[in-house]
Design an enzyme around this catalytic site. Sequence first.
Site, PDB file in Angstrom:
ATOM      1  CG  HIS A 102       8.437 -28.692  10.529  1.00  0.00           C
ATOM      2  ND1 HIS A 102       8.279 -28.215  11.810  1.00  0.00           N
ATOM      3  CD2 HIS A 102       9.567 -29.140  10.537  1.00  0.00           C
ATOM      4  CE1 HIS A 102       9.346 -28.115  12.424  1.00  0.00           C
ATOM      5  NE2 HIS A 102      10.070 -28.765  11.784  1.00  0.00           N
ATOM      6  CB  THR A 136       2.443  -2.874  11.153  1.00  0.00           C
ATOM      7  OG1 THR A 136       1.240  -3.284  10.457  1.00  0.00           O
ATOM      8  CG2 THR A 136       2.133  -1.768  11.752  1.00  0.00           C
ATOM      9  CG  ASP A 161      -0.130  -0.020   2.376  1.00  0.00           C
ATOM     10  OD1 ASP A 161       0.891   0.081   2.534  1.00  0.00           O
ATOM     11  OD2 ASP A 161      -1.053   0.231   3.406  1.00  0.00           O
TER      12      ASP A 161
HETATM   13  C1  RB5 Z   1      -1.822   2.624   6.684  1.00  0.00           C
HETATM   14  O1  RB5 Z   1      -1.795   3.942   7.524  1.00  0.00           O
HETATM   15  C2  RB5 Z   1      -1.499   1.716   7.536  1.00  0.00           C
HETATM   16  O2  RB5 Z   1      -2.443   1.377   8.542  1.00  0.00           O
HETATM   17  C3  RB5 Z   1      -1.241   0.268   6.877  1.00  0.00           C
HETATM   18  O3  RB5 Z   1      -0.111   0.362   6.096  1.00  0.00           O
HETATM   19  C4  RB5 Z   1      -0.791  -1.286   7.698  1.00  0.00           C
HETATM   20  O4  RB5 Z   1       0.320  -0.834   8.689  1.00  0.00           O
HETATM   21  C5  RB5 Z   1      -1.876  -1.797   8.163  1.00  0.00           C
HETATM   22  O5  RB5 Z   1      -1.814  -2.575   8.944  1.00  0.00           O
END
Ligand code: RB5
Length: 150
Positions: free
Chosen positions: A137, A71, A13
């Site tokens: 596994h 994240t 994103d």
């Molecule tokens: C976008 O601001 C952020 O929320 C997205 O990139 C991500 O970290 C979501 O888990």
Amino acid sequence: MDEKKKKVILASDHAGFELKEKLKDVLKENEIPFDDLTPRFDKDDDYPDYAFKAANKVVREKARGILICGTGIGMCIAANKVKGVRAAMAYDEKTARLARQHNDSNILCIGSRTTEEDEAKKILKTWLTTRFLEGTHARRVEKIKEFEMG
Ligand code: RB5
């Protein structure tokens, strides 16, 4: 299929865009074929749109995926909704290695706001080159697949 030649589906994103561009260098250097599903930066985009698109493509094409958001967590949650996906967060080389050896993960998720570029490159290289260990596994991963089939 030779793991090294397996195609990579890449997406991010807006938060992960810059790191995704840097990770492309690793793929190019290692001559790994890839499809980039986020060719342009869009500050208003939403990670689930990319996660679902990439995850479906990974399953359909028996490929592997790299998903980057702020994240990595949102991408990971969304990608794991798609049948056949085992998306894993990796924070360092150890988690990257174990996500392949023990979980046969087919999608790697990295956080651009939590992982420095150098570390992300090491994570990616480790994940791409580590094989699933099979054995006990495989039995565990099989249980996940069976659950998924209902
Ligand atoms: C976008 O601001 C952020 O929320 C997205 O990139 C991500 O970290 C979501 O888990």
